[in-house]
Design a protein around this motif. Structure first.
Motif, PDB file in Angstrom:
ATOM      1  N   LYS A  79       0.836  -1.210   0.000  1.00 27.14           N
ATOM      2  CA  LYS A  79       0.000   0.000   0.000  1.00 27.14           C
ATOM      3  C   LYS A  79       0.869   1.258   0.000  1.00 27.14           C
ATOM      4  O   LYS A  79       0.607   2.215  -0.749  1.00 27.14           O
ATOM      5  CB  LYS A  79      -0.925  -0.032   1.224  1.00 27.14           C
ATOM      6  CG  LYS A  79      -1.743   1.232   1.438  1.00 27.14           C
ATOM      7  CD  LYS A  79      -2.757   1.500   0.328  1.00 27.14           C
ATOM      8  CE  LYS A  79      -3.708   2.628   0.742  1.00 27.14           C
ATOM      9  NZ  LYS A  79      -4.614   2.994  -0.366  1.00 27.14           N
ATOM     10  N   THR A  80       1.928   1.274   0.807  1.00 24.39           N
ATOM     11  CA  THR A  80       2.836   2.419   0.850  1.00 24.39           C
ATOM     12  C   THR A  80       3.449   2.672  -0.533  1.00 24.39           C
ATOM     13  O   THR A  80       3.500   3.816  -1.001  1.00 24.39           O
ATOM     14  CB  THR A  80       3.951   2.179   1.887  1.00 24.39           C
ATOM     15  OG1 THR A  80       3.334   1.948   3.155  1.00 24.39           O
ATOM     16  CG2 THR A  80       4.899   3.372   1.983  1.00 24.39           C
ATOM     17  N   GLN A  81       3.863   1.592  -1.195  1.00 19.57           N
ATOM     18  CA  GLN A  81       4.439   1.748  -2.550  1.00 19.57           C
ATOM     19  C   GLN A  81       3.405   2.295  -3.524  1.00 19.57           C
ATOM     20  O   GLN A  81       3.724   3.135  -4.378  1.00 19.57           O
ATOM     21  CB  GLN A  81       4.926   0.396  -3.082  1.00 19.57           C
ATOM     22  CG  GLN A  81       6.161  -0.156  -2.390  1.00 19.57           C
ATOM     23  CD  GLN A  81       6.539  -1.521  -2.973  1.00 19.57           C
ATOM     24  OE1 GLN A  81       6.690  -1.671  -4.185  1.00 19.57           O
ATOM     25  NE2 GLN A  81       6.665  -2.516  -2.120  1.00 19.57           N
ATOM     26  N   ILE A  82       2.168   1.810  -3.421  1.00 21.06           N
ATOM     27  CA  ILE A  82       1.138   2.265  -4.364  1.00 21.06           C
ATOM     28  C   ILE A  82       0.719   3.706  -4.079  1.00 21.06           C
ATOM     29  O   ILE A  82       0.502   4.489  -5.009  1.00 21.06           O
ATOM     30  CB  ILE A  82      -0.065   1.293  -4.367  1.00 21.06           C
ATOM     31  CG1 ILE A  82       0.394  -0.042  -4.976  1.00 21.06           C
ATOM     32  CG2 ILE A  82      -1.255   1.873  -5.134  1.00 21.06           C
ATOM     33  CD1 ILE A  82      -0.698  -1.024  -5.275  1.00 21.06           C
ATOM     34  N   GLU A  83       0.657   4.096  -2.800  1.00 21.24           N
ATOM     35  CA  GLU A  83       0.336   5.498  -2.476  1.00 21.24           C
ATOM     36  C   GLU A  83       1.372   6.438  -3.091  1.00 21.24           C
ATOM     37  O   GLU A  83       1.043   7.546  -3.499  1.00 21.24           O
ATOM     38  CB  GLU A  83       0.264   5.711  -0.959  1.00 21.24           C
ATOM     39  CG  GLU A  83      -1.036   5.230  -0.327  1.00 21.24           C
ATOM     40  CD  GLU A  83      -2.276   5.879  -0.923  1.00 21.24           C
ATOM     41  OE1 GLU A  83      -2.367   7.125  -0.944  1.00 21.24           O
ATOM     42  OE2 GLU A  83      -3.147   5.135  -1.404  1.00 21.24           O
ATOM     43  N   ALA A  84       2.619   5.978  -3.158  1.00 21.10           N
ATOM     44  CA  ALA A  84       3.679   6.835  -3.708  1.00 21.10           C
ATOM     45  C   ALA A  84       3.509   7.071  -5.206  1.00 21.10           C
ATOM     46  O   ALA A  84       3.974   8.090  -5.726  1.00 21.10           O
ATOM     47  CB  ALA A  84       5.056   6.219  -3.403  1.00 21.10           C
TER      48      ALA A  84
END
Ligand code: HEM
Ligand SMILES: [Ca+2]
Ligand SMILES: [Ca+2]
Length: 290
Positions: A79-84
């Protein structure tokens, strides 16, 4: 109304990012594939596939979940990677659904197209997790009822139980079976007793599939035919009863299992999705937006 192309223009790299995150996690810990698949099941059976299970506390404290669900960190980090790359666009519920599919593929199982567009819940329901998730001592009719309550057929239930071709269970969930049941292969029961004593050791692990624990294949069903199901709720599917023929079919015909499993996974993934203006797109999968 979910659609496989939901993120095609809004986040073109969403699916590839999930896939590479799952591949990395599974190559360093093959069991993680099993854990992510189970996490998706435990999400969908409680107020639908809405990432309710990912919220800290609440559902996670329910009996079927506490001390046994794994994989939250993997979903949080994807999720953190996709939010970026795509801010507040891809839901945690969709990430978990796709991660379950990619986990099956990573361990050698079939692939399928995942309908997308689920939104995330703003709540979770511990009581529903306790009542709606079947347990390891369930009878065959208990299992059929739990699945039919979610709109799934008996054949879906038998096919989805094939997820126990990967992953592990704790001694406390199969102890009664290996000491007290008679529809179990004697050698199999004896070998399990070594790591699962009559008293204590409830947390020690055994493979759900005694032959290929890290491969998504149809061995679960050949095990059942030879009375090597680990859980009581596994062996009830082959116990001189109405589901025996389906088990025999999946044991002898891997393609029939793959086809039934992928159909049933899509059905399970479509349980009560939140869409449109329902729920939210969480910024962090473990908590609702503030
Ligand atoms: C039919 C009713 C089901 C029952 C009663 C059941 C019960 C269980 C239990 C007791 C465990 C061991 C948990 C532990 O000891 O920590 C387990 C593990 C697992 N279950 Fe099920 N399950 C069912 C259906 C499913 C379905 C539908 C799926 C997914 C489609 C699934 C996927 C898994 C996986 C992959 C594991 C291993 C998880 C890991 O190693 O982290 N199960 N299940
Ligand atoms: Ca849910
Ligand atoms: Ca297997």
């Amino acid at each position: 109304q979910l659609s496989p192309t939901f993120y095609d223009t809004s986040c073109t790299r969403a699916l590839a990012t999930i896939k590479s995150g799952v591949m990395a996690a599974v190559s360093s810990d093959p069991r993680m594939g099993a854990s992510l698949l189970r996490l998706h099941f435990h999400d969908c059976f409680v107020q639908g596939c809405d990432a309710s299970v990912l919220l800290s506390g609440m559902e996670q404290n329910a009996l079927p979940n506490n001390g046994s669900l794994r994989g939250f960190g993997v979903i949080d980090s994807i999720k953190t990677q996709i939010e970026a790359i795509c801010a507040q666009t891809v839901s945690c519920a969709d990430i978990l659904t796709v991660a379950a599919r990619d986990s099956v593929v990573a361990l050698g199982g079939p692939s399928w197209t995942v309908p997308l567009g689920r939104r995330d819940s703003i709540d979770a329901n511990e009581a529903a997790a306790n009542s709606d998730l079947p347990g390891p001592t369930s009878s065959r009719s208990d299992l059929e009822l739990a699945f039919s309550n979610k709109g799934l057929l008996t054949v879906d239930m038998v096919a989805l139980s094939g997820a126990h071709t990967i992953g592990q269970a704790q001694c406390g969930t199969f102890k009664d079976r290996i000491y007290n049941e008679t529809n179990i292969d004697t050698t199999f029961a004896t070998s399990l007793r070594a790591n699962c004593p009559r008293s204590g050791g409830d947390g020690s692990l055994a493979n759900l599939d005694t032959t290929t624990a890290n491969t998504f294949d149809n061995a679960y069903y050949t095990n059942l035919v030879s009375q090597k199901g680990l859980l009581h709720s596994d062996q009830v599917l082959f116990n001189n009863d109405t589901t025996d023929n389906t088990v025999r079919n999946f044991a002898s015909n891997p393609a029939a299992f793959s086809s039934a499993f992928t159909t049933a996974m899509i059905k399970m993934g479509n349980i009560a999705p939140k869409t449109g203006t329902q729920g939210q797109i969480r910024l962090s999968c473990s908590r609702v937006n503030s």
